[in-house]
Design an enzyme around this catalytic site. Structure first.
Site, PDB file in Angstrom:
ATOM      1  N   LYS A 105      -1.638   5.329  12.603  1.00  0.00           N
ATOM      2  CA  LYS A 105      -1.752   3.897  12.889  1.00  0.00           C
ATOM      3  C   LYS A 105      -0.461   3.319  13.462  1.00  0.00           C
ATOM      4  O   LYS A 105      -0.508   2.434  14.324  1.00  0.00           O
ATOM      5  CB  LYS A 105      -2.161   3.129  11.650  1.00  0.00           C
ATOM      6  CG  LYS A 105      -1.105   2.992  10.565  1.00  0.00           C
ATOM      7  CD  LYS A 105      -1.563   2.104   9.439  1.00  0.00           C
ATOM      8  CE  LYS A 105      -0.522   2.025   8.339  1.00  0.00           C
ATOM      9  NZ  LYS A 105       0.732   1.399   8.772  1.00  0.00           N
ATOM     10  N   THR A 106       0.698   3.812  13.002  1.00  0.00           N
ATOM     11  CA  THR A 106       1.967   3.299  13.525  1.00  0.00           C
ATOM     12  C   THR A 106       2.094   3.637  15.000  1.00  0.00           C
ATOM     13  O   THR A 106       2.537   2.812  15.810  1.00  0.00           O
ATOM     14  CB  THR A 106       3.159   3.879  12.741  1.00  0.00           C
ATOM     15  OG1 THR A 106       3.006   3.561  11.361  1.00  0.00           O
ATOM     16  CG2 THR A 106       4.467   3.313  13.249  1.00  0.00           C
TER      17      THR A 106
ATOM     18  N   GLN B 207      -6.770   1.491   0.891  1.00  0.00           N
ATOM     19  CA  GLN B 207      -5.374   1.440   0.458  1.00  0.00           C
ATOM     20  C   GLN B 207      -4.950   0.033   0.057  1.00  0.00           C
ATOM     21  O   GLN B 207      -3.767  -0.295   0.080  1.00  0.00           O
ATOM     22  CB  GLN B 207      -4.461   1.980   1.568  1.00  0.00           C
ATOM     23  CG  GLN B 207      -4.728   3.436   1.912  1.00  0.00           C
ATOM     24  CD  GLN B 207      -3.727   3.990   2.910  1.00  0.00           C
ATOM     25  OE1 GLN B 207      -2.542   4.114   2.630  1.00  0.00           O
ATOM     26  NE2 GLN B 207      -4.215   4.318   4.097  1.00  0.00           N
TER      27      GLN B 207
ATOM     28  N   ARG C   7      -0.145  10.621   0.195  1.00  0.00           N
ATOM     29  CA  ARG C   7       1.265  10.720   0.599  1.00  0.00           C
ATOM     30  C   ARG C   7       1.651  12.181   0.809  1.00  0.00           C
ATOM     31  O   ARG C   7       2.677  12.469   1.424  1.00  0.00           O
ATOM     32  CB  ARG C   7       2.201  10.147  -0.483  1.00  0.00           C
ATOM     33  CG  ARG C   7       2.049   8.682  -0.864  1.00  0.00           C
ATOM     34  CD  ARG C   7       2.013   7.746   0.299  1.00  0.00           C
ATOM     35  NE  ARG C   7       0.638   7.500   0.690  1.00  0.00           N
ATOM     36  CZ  ARG C   7       0.277   7.028   1.883  1.00  0.00           C
ATOM     37  NH1 ARG C   7       1.177   6.793   2.805  1.00  0.00           N
ATOM     38  NH2 ARG C   7      -0.997   6.809   2.157  1.00  0.00           N
TER      39      ARG C   7
ATOM     40  N   ASP D  23       0.021  -5.301  10.807  1.00  0.00           N
ATOM     41  CA  ASP D  23      -0.089  -4.003  10.136  1.00  0.00           C
ATOM     42  C   ASP D  23      -0.472  -4.220   8.671  1.00  0.00           C
ATOM     43  O   ASP D  23      -0.191  -5.271   8.094  1.00  0.00           O
ATOM     44  CB  ASP D  23       1.257  -3.288  10.234  1.00  0.00           C
ATOM     45  CG  ASP D  23       1.176  -1.829   9.819  1.00  0.00           C
ATOM     46  OD1 ASP D  23       0.057  -1.299   9.699  1.00  0.00           O
ATOM     47  OD2 ASP D  23       2.249  -1.213   9.621  1.00  0.00           O
ATOM     48  N   GLU D  24      -1.111  -3.227   8.047  1.00  0.00           N
ATOM     49  CA  GLU D  24      -1.481  -3.270   6.623  1.00  0.00           C
ATOM     50  C   GLU D  24      -2.247  -4.554   6.281  1.00  0.00           C
ATOM     51  O   GLU D  24      -1.949  -5.243   5.303  1.00  0.00           O
ATOM     52  CB  GLU D  24      -0.226  -3.157   5.734  1.00  0.00           C
ATOM     53  CG  GLU D  24       0.651  -1.959   6.024  1.00  0.00           C
ATOM     54  CD  GLU D  24       0.075  -0.640   5.529  1.00  0.00           C
ATOM     55  OE1 GLU D  24      -1.081  -0.637   5.093  1.00  0.00           O
ATOM     56  OE2 GLU D  24       0.785   0.373   5.597  1.00  0.00           O
TER      57      GLU D  24
END
Length: 756
Positions: free
Chosen positions: A36-37, A254, A606, A223-224
């Site tokens: 996504k980044t 998330q 992670r 973002d997020e």
């Protein structure tokens, strides 16, 4: 239109769709590890390269300074120095910058102070005292959290009074909230929540200002998005309402920040808010092995109400996930340490490749002790921040006064620090005058002759005022921040007092202050706006994750919340027990099991190559050894990707786990293939029955007086068990009774029945 840039070919098909969709609302559902980044950075670079937007037309909002810095650096690599003109940063940093420009329109100056949580609690503590409440009985932190929650829901003091006054605590909160808002305004200060709430107030009161920023930010990226709260949702929708070029990236799986106001409905309802919105899922995972991804998928599928996506990967299957079944937390720490050493030796990992994730910060202590003993270097993320240390807060309070002398909270912090003869009686007399006159404390100090103070105290106040005014003049005359800071430390006597104390603690504090001078010097040399106001703003917005050093060759220890957005080759998720992960009920609130499950999902995802789960059969709490049940989540993981390694037998002496020198006596990976001599406890949602109070059961799982059980007491009436501690005759339960509140009872003496 220019030819498409070469970098577009670095993306997979779904990523290309997301980057090329430049106009109108867009929801990118980005699964863990799906790039996504990269999509966000490439999308911004694409907008600029294709001349859809000037860099200054783009607003990109992130949740950490670290993420913003990394994204801007990546965009610079793609399109060059044009990226410097982007508006990119955290919600708090971007909107605090806007407020610096527009503060006067809502009654503040551009040099307003930013209060962190400690500053807010100190202001509330003073208000409690002024209103004849005892801060030991009415905890400032509880009021601070309630006020923060209200602000994030855009509930002002008047509406709070209407909506929440149902108890004495609600009553007190409503009253203090009213005074708190006025005190902040009086101090020319805003707290963290105000940095989101005040822009909404600004835009509502000044439509021309809203339109100015709507026209400036023609393209907005967030973002997020699953972590946004109501205030963040509201302010970004206001800005995006003119052009609707709003791109949000997130993963409902998330969403783990409801405790700080995050509302998962913001992402789930995005397509209802924007009927023309396009939804693009990113489902290819580039981070984890197939085994790790299967474990994550088996967990998250247990939750309801999700956006549709199915993660997949071309990575290899990878090793089976190991479940470490431990005797207690010391056994757990020893075995994890041994695994780290073994993997480092056998597979060539370095310490920086490992992370230990836990649910609560206190779990780190045993690991720290064990790692120090075994010579394993580690870094702790989420401990006391450098900028939260007393000596640093003191110096920053001095510096704040140089640009905002109206800030009574910071002024009170250092008016007699170090001691300069302005004692509590003098300070209370001065505060009484501020309440009588409505003037700031600084104004009273500047006119101290009228205050009728004890003469030595009056002279000390005059010297203090003269010192601050002299330093303010130095700033106006263009002296460097670091030189002004050094002069402040000398003139105030702060460094002298530490030298005279001559203790190990005072030496450490001096070293910290010297490090602060280094930070100020670095800021001045590497910032386009090296003003004191900018420096104080920047450090006030530093987060725990920003302190993580990914290049440090050390095992990282942090909570799962702090690990959000990070990745490591090897992850240990420890403390997987009921009442710990998932966490037990707190403050009489039901545990949100779906959010706890999402938190476990975040922890799993992670991991890149190796993953370990760990739980204990007993754990010390409140000085007692307590039996623990393994987390229900362990039984939800797909069984074909996990294997369990059991530790030493419970009936063996505890010295089994360590020799006289405290080092572990086992070898290799620290596991011994023996079974416990009692049945492994499992979570059982039907583990309740009716009957009178009993504490002896052939099988402890048959005990109906478990956390969550509904009970009736012959005096206190109906209630619910919210926690339990001790064993046998010493078993205690904490029960919240509907009519009598919280009570702690010895189970053997409580006349109580389970009713459901």
């Amino acid at each position: 239109m220019p030819k498409e840039p070469d970098f577009i070919h670095d993306l997979n098909d779904q990523q290309k769709r997301a980057v090329r969709h430049t106009e109108g609302p867009l929801l990118i559902v980005a699964g863990a590890g799906s790039g996504k980044t990269r999509v966000l950075t490439y999308r911004i670079a694409y907008l600029i390269h294709q001349q859809k937007a000037d860099p200054s037309d783009i607003l990109a909002l992130t949740f950490t300074n670290k993420a913003a810095t990394e994204m801007k650096e990546r965009i610079q690599e793609l399109i060059g120095d044009e990226a410097r003109r982007l508006w990119m940063g955290t919600f708090h940093s971007v909107f605090s910058k806007i407020l610096r420009f527009e503060a006067e329109k809502i009654g503040f100056t551009s040099n307003y102070s930013i209060y962190d949580t400690e500053d807010s609690k100190n202001a509330i503590k003073l208000l409690l005292k002024e209103n004849n409440y005892d801060p030991k009985e009415i905890k400032p932190r509880i009021l601070q959290r309630r006020i923060s929650d209200a602000k994030n829901e855009l509930i002002n003091p008047d509406h709070y009074n209407e909506k929440f006054v149902h108890s004495t605590l609600d009553d007190i909160t409503a009253k203090i909230y009213q005074y708190y808002v006025k005190r902040l305004k009086h101090n020319n200060a805003m707290d963290f929540d105000d940095l989101l709430v005040k822009p909404i107030e600004l835009f509502n009161k000044h439509e021309d200002v809203l339109e100015k920023y709507q026209d400036r930010f023609k393209y907005i990226l967030i973002d997020e998005y699953q972590d946004t709260n109501h205030a963040q949702y509201k302010v970004t929708n206001m800005l995006a309402s003119k052009y609707e070029n709003l791109c949000v990236v997130g993963d409902d799986a998330q969403s783990i920040y409801s405790f700080r106001g995050a509302d998962i409905r913001n992402i789930l309802d995005f397509k209802s808010d924007y009927e023309d919105a396009v939804e693009i899922p990113l489902e290819q995972n580039y981070r984890s092995t197939k085994a790790i991804l299967k474990a994550a998928d088996s967990i998250i599928k247990k939750n309801s109400g999700q956006l549709e996506k199915t993660l997949w990967t071309d990575n290899n299957m990878g090793d089976t996930i190991t479940v470490l079944d431990n005797y207690d937390e010391r056994d757990e720490a020893n075995r994890v340490a041994n695994y780290i050493k073994d993997l480092k030796m056998r597979k060539g990992y370095n310490y920086g490749d490992f992370a230990i994730l836990y649910r609560t910060n206190y779990q780190s202590r045993v690991f720290e002790e064990t790692f120090r003993r075994k010579g394993i270097t580690y870094q702790l993320v989420g401990g006391l921040s450098f900028y939260q240390r007393k000596e640093i807060k003191d110096v920053l309070a001095y510096l704040t006064l140089l640009i905002n002398p109206e800030d009574d909270t910071n002024l009170l912090r250092i008016i007699n620090e170090p001691s300069r003869g302005i004692g509590n009686k003098s300070i209370n007399d001065l505060l009484a005058q501020t309440r009588q006159t409505g003037q700031s404390l600084w104004h009273i100090l500047e006119n101290v002759e009228q205050a009728d103070l004890y003469k030595p105290a009056e002279n000390s106040v005059k010297d203090f005022v003269s010192m601050i005014n002299g330093l303010k003049k130095d700033l106006r005359d263009g002296k460097s921040l670091v030189d002004v800071t050094k002069k402040l430390l000398d003139k105030s006597g702060y460094m002298k007092s530490l030298v005279e104390e001559n203790s190990p603690k005072s030496m450490s504090r001096r070293e910290n202050i010297l490090e602060l001078e280094n930070a100020i010097s670095y800021f001045e040399k590497n910032n386009s706006d090296p003003s004191l106001s900018s420096f104080l703003q920047e450090i006030s917005l530093i987060t725990d994750t920003d302190k993580y050093d990914e290049d440090k060759p050390a095992v990282t220890m942090m909570t799962v919340h702090a690990a959000k957005g990070l990745e490591f080759p090897v992850i240990f998720i420890v403390g997987l027990e009921e009442e710990l992960f998932p966490v037990g009920s707190r403050d009489n609130e039901e545990v949100n099991i779906e959010e706890e499950r999402r938190l476990f999902y975040v922890a799993i995802t992670r991991a890149e190559e190796e993953l370990f789960f760990s739980h204990c059969r007993s754990r010390y709490k409140y000085g007692e050894e307590q039996r623990k049940m393994r987390s229900r989540f362990l039984d939800e993981v797909s069984s074909d990707v996990v294997r369990t390694e059991t530790g030493a037998s419970i009936d063996q002496d505890k010295s089994r786990f360590s020799d006289k020198n405290g080092s572990d006596s086992s070898s290799g990976n620290g596991s011994t293939q023996v079974e416990y001599d009692w049945k492994k406890p499992l979570y059982n949602k039907n583990n309740r029955s009716s009957g009178g109070t009993q504490i002896h059961y052939d099988n402890p799982e048959e005990d109906p007086f478990q956390t969550g059980a509904k009970v009736v007491h012959n005096v206190f009436g109906p209630g619910k068990i919210i926690s339990r501690s001790g064993q046998g005759e010493n078993t205690k339960v904490v029960v919240f009774f509907k009519e009598r509140g919280r009570k702690t009872l010895m189970l053997r003496a409580a006349k109580m029945e389970v009713v459901g």
